[in-house]
Design a protein around this motif. Structure first.
Motif, mmCIF file in Angstrom:
data_model
loop_
_atom_site.group_PDB
_atom_site.id
_atom_site.type_symbol
_atom_site.label_atom_id
_atom_site.label_comp_id
_atom_site.label_asym_id
_atom_site.label_seq_id
_atom_site.Cartn_x
_atom_site.Cartn_y
_atom_site.Cartn_z
ATOM 1 N N ARG A 1 56.822 39.917 -84.024
ATOM 2 C CA ARG A 1 56.712 39.875 -82.654
ATOM 3 C C ARG A 1 57.203 40.878 -81.938
ATOM 4 N N ALA A 2 58.298 41.367 -82.426
ATOM 5 C CA ALA A 2 59.112 42.660 -81.906
ATOM 6 C C ALA A 2 58.104 43.563 -81.612
ATOM 7 N N TRP A 3 57.323 43.952 -82.522
ATOM 8 C CA TRP A 3 56.345 45.135 -82.445
ATOM 9 C C TRP A 3 55.264 44.956 -81.634
ATOM 10 N N VAL A 4 54.844 43.688 -81.293
ATOM 11 C CA VAL A 4 53.792 43.126 -80.347
ATOM 12 C C VAL A 4 54.494 43.386 -78.983
ATOM 13 N N ASN A 5 55.779 42.968 -78.802
ATOM 14 C CA ASN A 5 56.350 43.285 -77.325
ATOM 15 C C ASN A 5 56.569 44.761 -77.041
ATOM 16 N N SER A 6 56.878 45.284 -78.028
ATOM 17 C CA SER A 6 56.978 47.076 -77.922
ATOM 18 C C SER A 6 55.498 47.477 -77.480
ATOM 19 N N TRP A 7 54.526 47.223 -78.228
ATOM 20 C CA TRP A 7 53.176 47.682 -78.040
ATOM 21 C C TRP A 7 52.572 47.241 -76.470
ATOM 22 N N LYS A 8 53.050 46.276 -76.153
ATOM 23 C CA LYS A 8 52.677 45.742 -74.788
ATOM 24 C C LYS A 8 53.671 46.244 -73.694
ATOM 25 N N GLY A 9 54.608 46.835 -73.983
ATOM 26 C CA GLY A 9 55.446 47.305 -72.983
ATOM 27 C C GLY A 9 56.664 46.437 -72.426
ATOM 28 N N ARG A 10 56.808 45.359 -73.436
ATOM 29 C CA ARG A 10 57.954 44.403 -72.805
ATOM 30 C C ARG A 10 59.055 44.598 -73.246
ATOM 31 N N ALA A 11 59.478 45.471 -74.340
ATOM 32 C CA ALA A 11 60.655 45.913 -74.825
ATOM 33 C C ALA A 11 60.528 47.112 -75.736
ATOM 34 N N ALA A 12 61.744 47.496 -76.163
ATOM 35 C CA ALA A 12 61.698 48.599 -77.050
ATOM 36 C C ALA A 12 61.421 48.527 -78.338
ATOM 37 N N SER A 13 61.176 49.409 -79.260
ATOM 38 C CA SER A 13 60.557 49.323 -80.691
ATOM 39 C C SER A 13 61.954 48.628 -81.493
ATOM 40 N N PRO A 14 61.427 48.018 -82.348
ATOM 41 C CA PRO A 14 62.583 47.330 -83.210
ATOM 42 C C PRO A 14 63.281 48.391 -83.864
ATOM 43 N N THR A 15 64.539 47.985 -84.229
ATOM 44 C CA THR A 15 65.477 49.225 -84.730
ATOM 45 C C THR A 15 66.296 48.485 -85.874
ATOM 46 N N PHE A 16 67.062 49.373 -86.545
ATOM 47 C CA PHE A 16 68.097 49.002 -87.635
ATOM 48 C C PHE A 16 68.849 48.122 -87.211
ATOM 49 N N LYS A 17 69.469 46.998 -87.753
ATOM 50 C CA LYS A 17 70.532 46.150 -87.393
ATOM 51 C C LYS A 17 71.885 46.395 -88.089
ATOM 52 N N LYS A 18 72.784 46.651 -87.288
ATOM 53 C CA LYS A 18 74.049 47.099 -87.894
ATOM 54 C C LYS A 18 74.738 45.902 -88.532
ATOM 55 N N ARG A 19 75.807 46.123 -89.514
ATOM 56 C CA ARG A 19 76.423 45.047 -90.009
ATOM 57 C C ARG A 19 77.307 44.274 -88.902
#
Length: 424
Positions: free
Chosen positions: A83-101
């Motif tokens: 879903r995070a990628w879908v939101n990114s493709w539609k311009g609603r959010a930035a691309s998913p990234t690595f989650k820090k500890r």
């Protein structure tokens, strides 16, 4: 109509349960990172949910600490990542990234029927957390469980989240409510600011004090200095010691306390506004652009960087976007309306004459119109809220605007003042 809301309560875990939930939180974060790495390595033509699902199943079998994450929670990680990628493709959010500890830990419980929520007493309830067992929580709101639950009124799922003061659970509650009757309260324009958090076009303000008391602010400064000193003495690549971790936890707890107080004030202020007014106008601000750093580049360094950093902290501390979000859903629940109007020049234009005159904004708090035929003076934020109200009345549907009283109903200025040129 169907209404979906979240209800957040604190969990009271035993020491063994705390270890298990912590393992699930770390496992869910690691699973996200493994999915992200696999997604980046896989050619675009071969990326699919089925491929990722198969990878998750194999990983849970082969890696013990990934097996600590319940199967449904692992599937929820995959769905959230996609879903995070879908939101990114539609311009609603930035691309998913690595989650820090150090990122916020969370574990999903997708099915509401798995929770088995029961009320133990007037102030306590319990629910079932997969692979953890029965967990107690504070009962602060009636939930549609037991005989009160049906297809339309029920808890559809939950999410475990780790905060500075412990683990919490957020229940997803679905209820069936009647369509709200039109809210016939008056209309108002609201200007969001720093010195005056909320300035209303009826001349009133909604203000708050400091989120932390003086002794708490001094303790926070002392802890931050201690953490900085310990970081400076740490060798490159060396892991944090238990003492510096404890210092970081104390800093998080103080900041979380300030956030909880800010949330409490915002809920009380927005509830009062939604109960009082039927139409509310606010500026359509792009807050992300407003809080950008002024550092610039090496070739073109920015100016007043430290002052801009202080302003950015103040804007972020007020959480303007969260205030508007709260107002929006609370007005909708009561049959009211919220409108966003263009923000340019609302703080520079005089609402009384409609002109933008150089030097009228004498300070952050005072506005004195320099137009010789006007001369209106008053609070700068109040003037901006007047302009927001005028813009709301000009742009909102007239069947909504005309049915209500407004604080500027006696205003005799030009309705088309937003098109007037700058007066010199």
């Amino acid at each position: 109509m169907k209404r979906q809301r979240g209800h957040k309560v604190r969990l009271y875990l035993t020491p063994d349960q705390l270890v298990t939930v912590d393992d699930q939180g770390h496992g869910a974060r690691a699973m996200w990172n493994l999915l992200h790495e696999l997604w980046q390595m896989t050619p675009k033509c071969q990326r699919s949910l089925a491929r990722m699902d198969e990878a998750i199943r194999e990983a849970r079998k082969e890696i013990p600490w990934l097996g600590a994450v319940p199967a449904q929670a692992a599937q929820a990680v995959l769905k959230t990542y996609h879903r995070a990628w879908v939101n990114s493709w539609k311009g609603r959010a930035a691309s998913p990234t690595f989650k820090k500890r150090t990122s916020r830990r969370a574990v999903d419980i997708p099915q509401g029927r798995d929770l088995r929520i029961t009320r133990l007493s007037g102030h306590w309830g319990q629910c079932w957390v997969p692979m953890v067992g029965l967990v107690k929580f504070r009962w602060t709101k009636d939930l549609p469980v037991g005989k009160r639950a049906d297809k339309l009124n029920r808890v559809t799922g939950a999410r475990l989240v780790k905060e500075a003061n412990g683990w919490h659970i957020v229940f997803r509650v679905q209820t069936e409510v009647d369509e709200p009757k039109p809210h016939m309260g008056g209309g108002v324009g609201i200007d969001r600011g720093i010195n005056k958090p909320l300035a209303l076009s009826d001349g009133s303000f909604r203000e708050h004090g400091e989120w932390l008391r003086p002794k708490e602010k001094e303790r926070l400064r002392r802890l931050e200095r201690t953490a900085a000193r310990k970081r400076d003495h740490r060798k490159p690549g060396e892991r944090n010691s238990n003492r510096i971790k404890r210092t970081f936890d104390q800093i998080k707890q103080l900041r979380a306390r300030a956030t909880r107080r800010a949330l409490d004030w915002q809920h009380k202020a927005t509830t009062e506004l939604a109960d009082t007014f039927g139409v509310v106008g606010v500026e359509d601000l792009t807050i992300a652009n407003m809080v950008r750093s002024a550092k610039g580049t090496v070739e073109a360094p920015g100016k007043n960087v430290r002052q801009k950093a202080g302003l950015n902290r103040s804007i972020s501390g007020e959480a303007w976007g969260r205030t508007v979000t709260m107002l929006e859903y609370k007005l909708a629940d009561r049959g009211g309306h919220l409108f966003k109007v263009p923000a340019p020049n609302t703080s520079r234009r005089c609402h009384a004459c409609g002109f933008i005159t150089e030097g009228s904004r004498e300070s952050q708090a005072r506005f004195v119109c320099k137009n010789k035929t006007c001369g209106w003076s008053g609070n700068a934020d109040t003037n901006a809220s007047f302009n927001v109200e005028i813009a709301t009345r000009n742009t909102a549907p007239q069947d909504i605007v005309g049915a209500r009283t407004w604080s500027l109903s006696r205003w005799a200025g030009r309705e088309a003042s937003t098109t007037h040129p700058v007066a010199r």
